[in-house]
Write an enzyme that holds these catalytic residues in place. Structure first.
Site, PDB file in Angstrom:
ATOM      1  NE  ARG A 132      26.479 -44.437   4.211  1.00  0.00           N
ATOM      2  CZ  ARG A 132      25.983 -44.707   5.395  1.00  0.00           C
ATOM      3  NH1 ARG A 132      26.687 -44.452   6.484  1.00  0.00           N
ATOM      4  NH2 ARG A 132      24.774 -45.221   5.520  1.00  0.00           N
ATOM      5  CE  LYS A 163      26.321 -51.000   9.005  1.00  0.00           C
ATOM      6  NZ  LYS A 163      26.250 -50.563  10.407  1.00  0.00           N
ATOM      7  CB  SER A 214      18.825 -44.623   7.840  1.00  0.00           C
ATOM      8  OG  SER A 214      19.357 -43.605   7.061  1.00  0.00           O
ATOM      9  NE  ARG A 239      24.165 -53.209   4.857  1.00  0.00           N
ATOM     10  CZ  ARG A 239      23.126 -54.034   4.874  1.00  0.00           C
ATOM     11  NH1 ARG A 239      23.253 -55.291   4.528  1.00  0.00           N
ATOM     12  NH2 ARG A 239      21.940 -53.607   5.267  1.00  0.00           N
ATOM     13  CG  ASP A 286      27.181 -47.934  12.541  1.00  0.00           C
ATOM     14  OD1 ASP A 286      25.983 -47.632  12.681  1.00  0.00           O
ATOM     15  OD2 ASP A 286      27.567 -48.768  11.714  1.00  0.00           O
ATOM     16  CE  LYS A 337      22.779 -45.502  14.264  1.00  0.00           C
ATOM     17  NZ  LYS A 337      24.115 -46.021  13.954  1.00  0.00           N
ATOM     18  CB  THR A 338      25.358 -39.749  13.029  1.00  0.00           C
ATOM     19  OG1 THR A 338      25.381 -41.113  12.597  1.00  0.00           O
ATOM     20  CG2 THR A 338      26.746 -39.170  12.880  1.00  0.00           C
ATOM     21  CG  HIS A 376      23.181 -50.940  14.093  1.00  0.00           C
ATOM     22  ND1 HIS A 376      22.117 -50.710  13.269  1.00  0.00           N
ATOM     23  CD2 HIS A 376      24.234 -50.310  13.524  1.00  0.00           C
ATOM     24  CE1 HIS A 376      22.507 -49.980  12.239  1.00  0.00           C
ATOM     25  NE2 HIS A 376      23.790 -49.721  12.378  1.00  0.00           N
TER      26      HIS A 376
END
Length: 545
Positions: free
Chosen positions: A333, A212, A249, A64, A268, A253-254, A231
């Protein structure tokens, strides 16, 4: 091509004219044919890899462009927005005038006029009473594919009378020649108008800008309706024990929410309302760098036909993907529909109220404990702080550990004051008896140059102990300076790991490191003391005499 009269009128109402062919809500197979058309050139062209996945390049923007994101300053939303100013460095909400908006909307419409258009409709939000009907208009087939992957796909019946609440013109091939005289950051723009319920993107080909952007819009509307917008990733066990995971990041988390014992709600973006936790999305957008079937089997196996890869290096002759190659970007990604993951909540990505709220941080200074149980006030404080650390190699230019604070673990996407998100989260937690924990997936026994990173199996056992409730009953001791409550024991974890100060050979050095990190927390929290709630929470954070 003969366009249905209703659609023609809608496109004309967006300021588009003389459009050639219009493709509306194509199937995956149809999108595949369009994005691999041999006549396409440049970033528009998709390539087929050895397993049938499409891969594309997004040009110079492989992430982004937050400095080019703006919110139109207008009377219906101006009082609600948490605007950026010199005293408020944590805010990312830069104002743009209605006059500049009109110009950018005009050049976006001119770019899309006379072109072949792809229109994709979808929902943001799994709950019918609060979801947003969204429409993206683009001239790039693979962007329509990205939207189909990432948002919730309406049924054929729902599409018959679909009328969007919010429309985005994605004019990635245009740019703003007047940016300097308008006082903007660059010729690239991503602008959101809450009064008109429209958005425009120009100059960036990065798919995440769409994803986003709509997350930011959901973050505006939901808290104003009394719904928490978060988030975070979320999963649920066989006992309907929902857990949510916040983290920036590199914190896990994932990885930690992808648990073979539990079903994934989403990876997410989620809301929390009177019924429970619900996903905003219909897909996942996972990092691919160093991806392997051994380490991340779910994500690895999700990369198949209908998935869409961004900025991966591959062999043009064989179509073989090189997941190790970061020569285009570290931020490689894949986007894929959520049903590419086997172990998901079906048929709708939602579950009951969360009982456990987990804040993940990767502390590179060796100060924070592997796990601590938070009081309600500490929960608000650490949610607003959104702390982690970046270490050498994670980003260009980072050569030593650097603290990173992102309000509510997602500052770039908050349109309202962060305390609003904290209040909504705590309200839901209190209504449902949820407990919050701070879990450090970073370094212990010293900073990242002398200590060691806590091992993933230990962290997984800590997460298990949080979710099964055994940590609710543990005995606790208090960490100096930070006032955090640390368990003295966790099932299956070496108790010596649980108190970070005890792991340092030289305790005085831990004290120095702790005071240094505490000061960074205190300085950062000054961003939130512009209202009474923020001032009140200062006492819940680290204290220096």
């Amino acid at each position: 091509m003969n366009h249905p009269e209703k659609l023609t009128k809608e496109l004309e109402s967006y300021g588009l004219k003389d459009f050639a062919e219009v493709y509306h809500n194509l199937s995956y197979d149809e999108l595949f044919e369009h994005e691999t058309n041999p006549n396409l050139e440049g970033f528009e062209k998709g390539f087929v890899t050895e397993n049938g996945t499409i891969t594309v390049d997004t040009g110079i923007f492989t992430g982004r462009s937050p400095k080019d994101k703006y919110i139109v300053k207008e009377e219906t939303s101006e009082e609600n927005i948490w605007w950026k100013n010199p005293q408020r460095k944590a805010s990312d909400n830069k104002p743009i005038s209605e006059e500049t908006w009109k110009y950018l909307y005009k050049i976006s419409g001119e770019q899309l006029s006379g072109k072949t258009l792809y229109i994709q409709d979808g929902y943001a939000g799994a709950n019918e009473d609060s979801r947003l009907k969204i429409r993206i208009v683009t001239e790039v087939a693979w962007m329509a594919h990205f939207v189909k992957n990432m948002f919730i796909r309406p049924t054929e019946e729902e599409l018959k009378d679909f009328e969007p609440d919010f429309v985005m013109l994605n004019a990635c091939k245009t740019s703003n020649p007047k940016w300097e005289e308008q006082g903007l950051n660059s010729e690239v723009y991503a602008v959101f108008n809450l009064k008109e319920q429209k958005a425009v993107v120009g100059g960036s080909w990065y798919g995440g800008e769409i994803k986003k952007g709509f997350f930011s819009i959901m973050n505006y509307y939901l808290p104003l309706k009394g719904i928490a917008a978060m988030h975070c990733s979320a999963n649920v066990g066989k006992n309907e024990d929902t857990a949510i995971f916040f983290g920036l990041s590199g914190t896990g988390k994932t990885t930690l929410s992808a648990d073979p014992k539990r079903a994934l709600i989403g990876d997410d973006e989620h809301g929390w309302d009177n019924d429970g936790i619900f996903n905003f999305e219909g897909g996942c957008y996972a990092k691919c760098i160093h991806l392997s079937e051994e380490k991340e089997p779910d994500i690895y196996r999700a990369i198949r036909r209908d998935a869409l890869l961004e900025n991966l290096v591959y062999d043009e002759n064989t179509g073989k993907i090189d997941f190790e190659d970061n020569s285009k970007t570290e931020n490689t990604r894949v986007s894929y529909p959520i049903y590419h993951i086997d172990n998901i909540v079906k048929p709708v990505s939602k579950a009951g109220h969360a009982k456990k709220v987990i804040f993940l941080t990767a502390d590179a200074f060796g100060v924070l404990p592997p796990v601590s149980k938070l009081t309600p006030e500490q929960t608000k404080y650490h949610f607003l702080s959104g702390y982690t650390a970046k270490v050498a190699g994670t980003e260009r230019g980072i050569t030593e550990p650097k603290p990173s604070f992102s309000a509510c673990f997602g500052a770039a996407f908050l349109l309202l004051h962060p305390t609003k998100y904290a209040l909504e989260l705590i309200k839901r937690m209190e209504q449902n008896g949820a407990e919050a924990y701070l879990v450090n997936t970073g370094w212990i026994g010293g900073a990242c140059d002398t200590g060691k990173r806590i091992d993933l199996p230990s962290t997984r056992k800590i997460i298990d102990a949080i979710i099964d409730g055994s940590l609710d009953k543990a005995q606790y001791e208090t960490l100096p300076i930070f006032g955090l409550n640390m368990p003295k024991s966790v099932n299956g974890v070496d108790s010596n790991l649980l108190n970070p100060r005890n792991l340092w050979r030289d305790k005085d050095k831990w004290d120095i490191a702790a005071k240094s990190l505490a000061q960074k927390f205190i300085t950062n929290f000054e961003n939130f003391t512009d209202n009474e709630e923020g001032k009140r929470l200062v006492s819940a954070g680290p204290q220096l005499k």
